[in-house]
Structure formats: structure tokens, C-alpha cells
Write an enzyme that holds these catalytic residues in place. Sequence first.
Site, mmCIF file in Angstrom:
data_model
loop_
_atom_site.group_PDB
_atom_site.id
_atom_site.type_symbol
_atom_site.label_atom_id
_atom_site.label_comp_id
_atom_site.label_asym_id
_atom_site.label_seq_id
_atom_site.Cartn_x
_atom_site.Cartn_y
_atom_site.Cartn_z
ATOM 1 N N GLY A 1 -6.039 -7.391 2.206
ATOM 2 C CA GLY A 1 -7.138 -7.250 1.247
ATOM 3 C C GLY A 1 -7.837 -5.938 1.517
ATOM 4 O O GLY A 1 -7.194 -4.908 1.599
ATOM 5 N N GLU A 2 -9.114 -5.996 1.707
ATOM 6 C CA GLU A 2 -9.900 -4.785 1.982
ATOM 7 C C GLU A 2 -10.674 -5.015 3.273
ATOM 8 O O GLU A 2 -11.613 -5.809 3.310
ATOM 9 C CB GLU A 2 -10.839 -4.528 0.795
ATOM 10 C CG GLU A 2 -11.285 -3.103 0.685
ATOM 11 C CD GLU A 2 -10.119 -2.113 0.715
ATOM 12 O OE1 GLU A 2 -10.122 -1.253 1.622
ATOM 13 O OE2 GLU A 2 -9.216 -2.205 -0.137
ATOM 14 N N SER A 3 -10.265 -4.302 4.313
ATOM 15 C CA SER A 3 -10.827 -4.595 5.634
ATOM 16 C C SER A 3 -12.329 -4.308 5.700
ATOM 17 O O SER A 3 -13.070 -5.008 6.395
ATOM 18 C CB SER A 3 -10.079 -3.820 6.720
ATOM 19 O OG SER A 3 -10.059 -2.448 6.438
ATOM 20 N N CYS B 1 -1.509 -6.523 6.917
ATOM 21 C CA CYS B 1 -2.149 -5.379 6.257
ATOM 22 C C CYS B 1 -3.615 -5.231 6.689
ATOM 23 O O CYS B 1 -3.866 -4.849 7.815
ATOM 24 C CB CYS B 1 -1.957 -5.487 4.753
ATOM 25 S SG CYS B 1 -1.969 -3.878 3.974
ATOM 26 N N ARG C 1 -5.971 3.508 8.378
ATOM 27 C CA ARG C 1 -6.056 2.831 7.070
ATOM 28 C C ARG C 1 -5.455 3.706 5.961
ATOM 29 O O ARG C 1 -5.605 4.925 5.982
ATOM 30 C CB ARG C 1 -7.515 2.551 6.713
ATOM 31 C CG ARG C 1 -8.184 1.534 7.590
ATOM 32 C CD ARG C 1 -9.606 1.278 7.087
ATOM 33 N NE ARG C 1 -9.600 0.772 5.736
ATOM 34 C CZ ARG C 1 -10.556 1.025 4.839
ATOM 35 N NH1 ARG C 1 -11.580 1.781 5.154
ATOM 36 N NH2 ARG C 1 -10.471 0.525 3.623
ATOM 37 N N ILE D 1 1.290 -2.392 0.324
ATOM 38 C CA ILE D 1 0.241 -2.118 -0.673
ATOM 39 C C ILE D 1 -0.913 -1.388 0.010
ATOM 40 O O ILE D 1 -1.584 -1.964 0.872
ATOM 41 C CB ILE D 1 -0.278 -3.431 -1.309
ATOM 42 C CG1 ILE D 1 0.875 -4.209 -1.944
ATOM 43 C CG2 ILE D 1 -1.364 -3.132 -2.338
ATOM 44 C CD1 ILE D 1 0.506 -5.599 -2.413
ATOM 45 N N HIS E 1 3.066 -7.148 3.533
ATOM 46 C CA HIS E 1 2.588 -8.457 3.052
ATOM 47 C C HIS E 1 3.733 -9.462 2.974
ATOM 48 O O HIS E 1 4.317 -9.639 1.893
ATOM 49 C CB HIS E 1 1.992 -8.303 1.654
ATOM 50 C CG HIS E 1 0.661 -7.672 1.593
ATOM 51 N ND1 HIS E 1 -0.515 -8.384 1.560
ATOM 52 C CD2 HIS E 1 0.307 -6.377 1.580
ATOM 53 C CE1 HIS E 1 -1.534 -7.561 1.508
ATOM 54 N NE2 HIS E 1 -1.076 -6.326 1.518
ATOM 55 N N GLU F 1 3.598 -12.575 2.785
ATOM 56 C CA GLU F 1 3.239 -13.698 1.896
ATOM 57 C C GLU F 1 3.526 -13.376 0.432
ATOM 58 O O GLU F 1 3.529 -14.276 -0.406
ATOM 59 C CB GLU F 1 1.757 -14.071 2.091
ATOM 60 C CG GLU F 1 0.735 -13.174 1.432
ATOM 61 C CD GLU F 1 0.543 -11.818 2.119
ATOM 62 O OE1 GLU F 1 1.245 -11.530 3.114
ATOM 63 O OE2 GLU F 1 -0.308 -11.047 1.646
#
Length: 200
Positions: free
Chosen positions: A55-57, A91, A114, A142, A178, A180
Site C-alpha cells: 500500500g502506502e507506507s 512491498c 522506496r 507496483i 505482491h 497476493e
Amino acid sequence: MLRIGLVMLQGARHAHLQALNSAAEELQLAIEIFELRNKNDLIQCKPNAIILPGGESTTMRLIGNGPNSQLFPKLFDWIRDHPNLPVLGTCAGAILLSDPQDDGEKIVDANISRNAFGNQSDSFQSTIYSSLLSRDFPGVFIRAPRFLDLGKKSTPVSLLGEEIVGVRTNNRVALTFHPELSNDFGFHKWLLIEALEGSS
Ligand code: GLN
């Protein structure tokens, strides 16, 4: 019944729910997935394994360190206190494990950068090789981070060509892709098998 803690603050978390359930079905294992949003969720869960999704860390840090959650301080200490606990970070999850930013030691012993594969339009899919699974795996990247270097407590567990895209410290695995989002539940099965061995 294995208890799996899934960090549910933000990002690609629902795909992990499905991947975990599919992996459990393939292995014929009974699991209970606990959605972790705050520190009390973790205390109640007492997990046999943990997943930190992508996602967005930066967003995850804001929420997870915020006063309403306080999940991250508890979670990072919990993982450090249980060195054999199986943990999978994908990620943004890999960024958090490699750079917890809480004055404690790194959870996965590596330096990570990042967005180092470029921005959204540089996202790509490519076959990687994972020594953890002893086989190829479909890698979905991604806005992926890159490992800059590995510390002494780390071993590489996934390669994209020559590049290290998966790192392991103790039983904690950080992947810059990813798993998943593929149809292959190999890494989720690895996590459940490790959880099973650790619970007996
Ligand atoms: N670029 C994101 C970050 O810095 C990670 C991307 C992802 O998880 N797909 O947190």
C-alpha cells in the site's frame, strides 16, 4: 486453529485475506484471520503468524502510529520479542519491516529505498525465482521499493535476475513484490506451514 494477524490499516489487504483462505484450503488447515487495526486487536489475536500488506507506507505509519491505533509500536516490539514468529511483509510491508523508524532494531536486516523501481507507470510483472519455494514465482511489482544492501542477519530469498527482491531475517520475510495479487499462494502456504510448525 492457527491464528493469523493481518494488518488492515490501508492498501492491498483484502487480497491477502483471499490468498490466506485459498492457501489454507489447499493445505487443509483451519485458520482464523484477525484483522489488526489497533494494539488491542494484536493483544487479543496472539498471532501464530503476521502479514503486513502493500500500500502506502507513509499513510500506514501515520495511522499505525496515531493515537487511535498505536498498532505499530506494539506490533514491532511483539515481532522483536518473538524471533521465530513467521512474518510476511509485501512491498510497503517490506519497507516497514526494513525501516520501522521506531528507534528499535530493524525487523528485517536490510536497507530499502522506496519507489526505487520508478512510479506507477513503471509497475511491471516478471517471473522471479524464490529459494524459499525452490521455484519460479509470478512477481507483481507496483511502485516497488528496492533493497540497497543486506545486513549480516539477512539472507536473500527471491531474485529478479541478479537483483534481490526478497530478504529473510529469522522467520521474517520481506518481499518487494505482491504475491497476493498473483494466483499463486506459495508464499502464503509457506507462512501457514511455518505457523503450524511454530504452534506445535
Ligand atoms: N511505494 C509504496 C510505498 O512507498 C509501496 C508500494 C506498494 O506497496 N505497492 O509505501
